[in-house]
Motif scaffolding. Structure first.
Motif, PDB file in Angstrom:
ATOM      1  N   LYS A 147       0.757  -1.360   0.038  1.00 59.14           N
ATOM      2  CA  LYS A 147       0.085  -0.020  -0.066  1.00 59.14           C
ATOM      3  C   LYS A 147       0.931   1.229   0.085  1.00 59.14           C
ATOM      4  O   LYS A 147       0.421   2.491  -0.524  1.00 59.14           O
ATOM      5  CB  LYS A 147      -0.947   0.077   1.074  1.00 59.14           C
ATOM      6  N   GLU A 148       1.944   1.225   0.425  1.00 56.62           N
ATOM      7  CA  GLU A 148       2.961   2.284   0.632  1.00 56.62           C
ATOM      8  C   GLU A 148       3.267   2.739  -0.827  1.00 56.62           C
ATOM      9  O   GLU A 148       3.559   3.986  -1.065  1.00 56.62           O
ATOM     10  CB  GLU A 148       4.307   2.026   1.284  1.00 56.62           C
ATOM     11  N   ALA A 149       3.302   2.028  -1.766  1.00 54.68           N
ATOM     12  CA  ALA A 149       3.713   2.395  -3.239  1.00 54.68           C
ATOM     13  C   ALA A 149       2.513   2.361  -4.200  1.00 54.68           C
ATOM     14  O   ALA A 149       2.504   2.384  -5.225  1.00 54.68           O
ATOM     15  CB  ALA A 149       4.577   1.359  -3.663  1.00 54.68           C
ATOM     16  N   ASP A 150       1.225   2.734  -3.524  1.00 59.18           N
ATOM     17  CA  ASP A 150      -0.130   2.719  -4.307  1.00 59.18           C
ATOM     18  C   ASP A 150       0.040   3.586  -5.498  1.00 59.18           C
ATOM     19  O   ASP A 150      -0.377   3.222  -6.708  1.00 59.18           O
ATOM     20  CB  ASP A 150      -1.210   3.001  -3.417  1.00 59.18           C
ATOM     21  N   ARG A 151       0.207   4.849  -5.403  1.00 61.41           N
ATOM     22  CA  ARG A 151       0.382   5.717  -6.602  1.00 61.41           C
ATOM     23  C   ARG A 151       1.271   5.322  -7.495  1.00 61.41           C
ATOM     24  O   ARG A 151       1.121   5.487  -8.741  1.00 61.41           O
ATOM     25  CB  ARG A 151       0.569   7.331  -5.901  1.00 61.41           C
ATOM     26  N   SER A 152       2.480   5.181  -7.014  1.00 59.27           N
ATOM     27  CA  SER A 152       3.763   4.550  -8.031  1.00 59.27           C
ATOM     28  C   SER A 152       3.080   3.228  -8.849  1.00 59.27           C
ATOM     29  O   SER A 152       3.081   3.119 -10.125  1.00 59.27           O
ATOM     30  CB  SER A 152       4.900   4.214  -7.352  1.00 59.27           C
ATOM     31  N   ASN A 153       2.707   2.292  -8.062  1.00 56.09           N
ATOM     32  CA  ASN A 153       2.300   1.214  -8.811  1.00 56.09           C
ATOM     33  C   ASN A 153       0.914   1.238  -9.759  1.00 56.09           C
ATOM     34  O   ASN A 153       1.114   0.682 -10.965  1.00 56.09           O
ATOM     35  CB  ASN A 153       1.745  -0.022  -7.731  1.00 56.09           C
ATOM     36  N   ARG A 154       0.057   2.141  -9.537  1.00 56.49           N
ATOM     37  CA  ARG A 154      -1.079   2.366 -10.164  1.00 56.49           C
ATOM     38  C   ARG A 154      -0.635   2.873 -11.617  1.00 56.49           C
ATOM     39  O   ARG A 154      -1.056   2.525 -12.643  1.00 56.49           O
ATOM     40  CB  ARG A 154      -2.034   3.422  -9.527  1.00 56.49           C
ATOM     41  N   LEU A 155       0.120   3.829 -11.487  1.00 54.53           N
ATOM     42  CA  LEU A 155       0.669   4.760 -12.498  1.00 54.53           C
ATOM     43  C   LEU A 155       1.523   3.879 -13.491  1.00 54.53           C
ATOM     44  O   LEU A 155       1.339   3.602 -14.912  1.00 54.53           O
ATOM     45  CB  LEU A 155       1.549   5.879 -12.327  1.00 54.53           C
ATOM     46  N   LEU A 156       2.396   3.075 -13.087  1.00 50.75           N
ATOM     47  CA  LEU A 156       3.492   2.070 -13.694  1.00 50.75           C
ATOM     48  C   LEU A 156       2.638   0.988 -14.330  1.00 50.75           C
ATOM     49  O   LEU A 156       2.773   0.631 -15.501  1.00 50.75           O
ATOM     50  CB  LEU A 156       4.295   1.434 -12.829  1.00 50.75           C
ATOM     51  N   ALA A 157       1.432   0.478 -13.725  1.00 45.02           N
ATOM     52  CA  ALA A 157       0.700  -0.623 -14.280  1.00 45.02           C
ATOM     53  C   ALA A 157      -0.231  -0.081 -15.396  1.00 45.02           C
ATOM     54  O   ALA A 157      -0.167  -0.633 -16.567  1.00 45.02           O
ATOM     55  CB  ALA A 157      -0.452  -1.161 -13.304  1.00 45.02           C
ATOM     56  N   SER A 158      -0.683   1.119 -15.264  1.00 46.60           N
ATOM     57  CA  SER A 158      -1.486   1.690 -16.307  1.00 46.60           C
ATOM     58  C   SER A 158      -0.526   1.957 -17.818  1.00 46.60           C
ATOM     59  O   SER A 158      -0.903   1.781 -18.694  1.00 46.60           O
ATOM     60  CB  SER A 158      -2.152   3.069 -15.955  1.00 46.60           C
ATOM     61  N   ILE A 159       0.683   2.452 -17.525  1.00 44.74           N
ATOM     62  CA  ILE A 159       1.554   2.338 -18.693  1.00 44.74           C
ATOM     63  C   ILE A 159       1.865   1.195 -19.324  1.00 44.74           C
ATOM     64  O   ILE A 159       1.968   0.938 -20.590  1.00 44.74           O
ATOM     65  CB  ILE A 159       2.998   3.256 -18.120  1.00 44.74           C
ATOM     66  N   ASP A 172      -5.243  -7.371 -20.381  1.00 45.10           N
ATOM     67  CA  ASP A 172      -5.381  -7.966 -19.362  1.00 45.10           C
ATOM     68  C   ASP A 172      -4.277  -9.058 -19.020  1.00 45.10           C
ATOM     69  O   ASP A 172      -4.510  -9.896 -17.949  1.00 45.10           O
ATOM     70  CB  ASP A 172      -6.648  -8.722 -19.263  1.00 45.10           C
ATOM     71  N   ALA A 173      -3.211  -9.043 -19.615  1.00 44.40           N
ATOM     72  CA  ALA A 173      -2.058  -9.899 -19.364  1.00 44.40           C
ATOM     73  C   ALA A 173      -1.318  -9.326 -18.129  1.00 44.40           C
ATOM     74  O   ALA A 173      -0.405  -9.645 -17.465  1.00 44.40           O
ATOM     75  CB  ALA A 173      -1.073  -9.714 -20.569  1.00 44.40           C
ATOM     76  N   MET A 174      -1.773  -8.195 -17.827  1.00 41.49           N
ATOM     77  CA  MET A 174      -1.214  -7.301 -16.600  1.00 41.49           C
ATOM     78  C   MET A 174      -2.395  -6.669 -15.868  1.00 41.49           C
ATOM     79  O   MET A 174      -3.260  -5.915 -16.293  1.00 41.49           O
ATOM     80  CB  MET A 174      -0.096  -6.357 -17.163  1.00 41.49           C
ATOM     81  N   HIS A 175      -2.337  -7.105 -14.373  1.00 43.71           N
ATOM     82  CA  HIS A 175      -3.260  -6.431 -13.579  1.00 43.71           C
ATOM     83  C   HIS A 175      -2.660  -5.791 -12.462  1.00 43.71           C
ATOM     84  O   HIS A 175      -1.843  -7.016 -11.739  1.00 43.71           O
ATOM     85  CB  HIS A 175      -4.443  -7.270 -13.133  1.00 43.71           C
ATOM     86  N   ALA A 176      -2.706  -4.660 -11.940  1.00 44.38           N
ATOM     87  CA  ALA A 176      -2.263  -4.307 -10.849  1.00 44.38           C
ATOM     88  C   ALA A 176      -3.446  -4.317  -9.508  1.00 44.38           C
ATOM     89  O   ALA A 176      -4.201  -3.771  -9.783  1.00 44.38           O
ATOM     90  CB  ALA A 176      -1.508  -2.815 -10.673  1.00 44.38           C
ATOM     91  N   ILE A 177      -2.983  -5.196  -8.412  1.00 41.21           N
ATOM     92  CA  ILE A 177      -4.063  -5.298  -7.435  1.00 41.21           C
ATOM     93  C   ILE A 177      -3.615  -4.142  -6.574  1.00 41.21           C
ATOM     94  O   ILE A 177      -2.808  -4.186  -5.670  1.00 41.21           O
ATOM     95  CB  ILE A 177      -4.106  -6.645  -6.694  1.00 41.21           C
ATOM     96  N   THR A 178      -4.572  -3.191  -6.456  1.00 43.74           N
ATOM     97  CA  THR A 178      -4.277  -1.897  -5.496  1.00 43.74           C
ATOM     98  C   THR A 178      -5.075  -2.129  -3.972  1.00 43.74           C
ATOM     99  O   THR A 178      -4.626  -1.223  -3.063  1.00 43.74           O
ATOM    100  CB  THR A 178      -4.473  -0.553  -6.086  1.00 43.74           C
ATOM    101  N   SER A 179      -5.888  -2.837  -3.949  1.00 42.41           N
ATOM    102  CA  SER A 179      -6.736  -2.923  -2.701  1.00 42.41           C
ATOM    103  C   SER A 179      -5.662  -3.326  -1.407  1.00 42.41           C
ATOM    104  O   SER A 179      -4.763  -4.293  -1.744  1.00 42.41           O
ATOM    105  CB  SER A 179      -7.937  -3.742  -2.581  1.00 42.41           C
ATOM    106  N   SER A 180      -6.105  -2.835  -0.512  1.00 38.75           N
ATOM    107  CA  SER A 180      -5.080  -3.190   0.905  1.00 38.75           C
ATOM    108  C   SER A 180      -6.002  -4.112   1.745  1.00 38.75           C
ATOM    109  O   SER A 180      -5.562  -4.629   2.623  1.00 38.75           O
ATOM    110  CB  SER A 180      -4.589  -2.089   1.661  1.00 38.75           C
TER     111      SER A 180
END
Length: 416
Positions: A147-159, A172-180
């Motif tokens: 959860k500490e890297a939530d913003r970073s992970n969301r953005l990198l995953a979207s890219i 859909d070959a890549m999903h970032a699960i952001t829920s804590s």
């Protein structure tokens, strides 16, 4: 979208990814490297917000260090993507070929695992590294970062998903699960029909949680309680550099040296030198009676407790002990090691071979730093982590570790 629905989409995507030509998979990774370069400012801004939130929440210094992204770190991330794109494609590799008495031609062939779920803590760089390795090996992935890297992970995953879509690969070959939500994570760990492998990478609490709740095969990337044994036959100059730099070059990594064991026959000569070097390097030694006595009151040496043996500090702290014999060193490692990395410093080849045979960690080194247990350093090109599970992948997991071998058999009408 629920985690169940996400996993089903990943399963569907995995079938398409497995059939993609290697050229397409490589094109996605090269495109992603370019997109990260073009959006560096945006990525660093998101990471800065994560850092501020983590600092306000009292996150400790080692985790903050792992959380932080820098321009140099992003450059290395891009270079890593390009290197992975340039590695040989493991999918379809024939690892063995032979003919059996019946005339059947038998091959063992590498094939993608399918869907890989990786669960990790405050390392946003892992989001890109893990995706790149999984995808290059023909897999889809679900990535659950801290959860500490939530913003970073969301953005990198979207890219990353943009790069997939732009090159005709399933997003859909890549999903970032952001829920804590721990309950959602528990649910994910039950989805054995849609997820083929779980890789937890982080602290003991995370590993234990996954181990207790997963119904899916799991490869543990456990903590690194890495030892160096300075044998009575050691070159003490080599030993000093191996121990000192093994602790100081990157103290927050899993392959850093956490404990040094010194044979009693060289203790009188070696301990004062190591104590002096540790003082210059800003390293605290938590030692046994021999080390405390040799320190002559030096402030950076304090008495070890039972809790220090087997502790992963991830800091400038080194546990230290004098042992009576080679057998005692091996016994200490057997009791306190996490199965990650152990090294011996010795000029005695027979002793070195005995150490390699009796110590069963994922990587055993002779006259070299524990820091070399790294996929890139060992010639794998890159790694998704270091497996401490004694199954098909043990040690640094590169592309081959993200595939499995199956049998392809060709006949000419044989029956049985």
């Amino acid at each position: 979208m629920t985690i169940v629905a996400v996993a089903k989409k990943a399963r569907e995507a995995s079938r398409r990814v497995a059939d993609l030509p290697g050229s397409v998979r490589n094109a996605v990774l090269l495109d992603l490297a370019d997109r990260i370069a073009g959006r560096e400012t945006e990525i660093l801004t998101a990471n800065s917000e994560d850092m501020k939130a983590a600092e306000a929440a009292g996150v400790d210094a080692p985790k903050l260090k792992r959380l932080k992204l820098t321009p140099e770190g992003l450059r290395q991330m891009r270079e890593g993507l390009r290197q992975i794109a340039g590695l040989p494609d493991p999918v379809g590799q024939v690892t063995r070929s032979y003919t059996v008495p019946s005339g059947l031609k038998v091959e063992k062939v590498r094939t993608p695992l399918g869907v890989i779920a990786m669960i990790y803590e405050a390392r946003p760089g892992v989001t890109i590294d893990a995706f790149a390795l999984c995808f290059k090996a023909g897999n889809a992935c679900l990535l659950k970062g801290g959860k500490e890297a939530d913003r970073s992970n969301r953005l990198l995953a979207s890219i990353a998903r943009e790069s997939l879509d732009a090159n005709g690969a399933p997003a859909d070959a890549m999903h970032a699960i952001t829920s804590s939500d721990r309950e959602e994570l528990k649910t994910m760990l039950t989805l054995s029909d849609d997820i083929d492998l779980v890789i937890p990478r982080g602290g003991a609490g995370l590993i234990r949680f996954v181990h207790e709740h997963s119904r899916i095969p799991t490869i543990q990337h456990f903590h690194g309680v890495c030892h160096v044994f300075v044998d009575k036959g050691a070159d003490l100059e080599k030993a000093l550099e191996i121990v000192a730099t093994g602790k100081t070059s990157a103290p927050a990594t899993c392959n850093t040296t956490e404990c040094v064991l010194v044979h009693k026959d060289v203790a009188e000569a070696f301990l004062p030198r190591l104590i002096e070097r540790a003082g210059k390097d800003g390293v605290e030694i938590r030692g046994d009676e021999s080390f405390v006595g040799a320190a002559k009151g030096a402030a950076h040496v304090r008495s070890a407790t039972d809790a220090d043996w087997g502790t992963e500090y991830l800091d400038l702290i080194l546990a230290a002990r004098v042992v009576d014999s080679f057998d005692d060193a091996v016994a200490h490692i057997g009791r306190y090691s996490s199965g990650h990395t152990e090294a011996i410093v010795t000029e005695d080849n027979a002793t070195a071979e005995d150490f390699c045979r009796r110590v069963r960690s994922s990587c055993v080194l002779v006259n070299a730093s524990t820091r070399f247990n790294d996929g890139f350093q060992l010639g794998l090109g890159a790694e998704i982590g270091i497996s401490t599970s004694r199954i098909h992948a043990y040690g640094p997991m590169g592309l081959e570790g993200l595939t499995i071998e199956r049998f392809v058999v060709r006949g000419d009408g044989q029956t049985r």
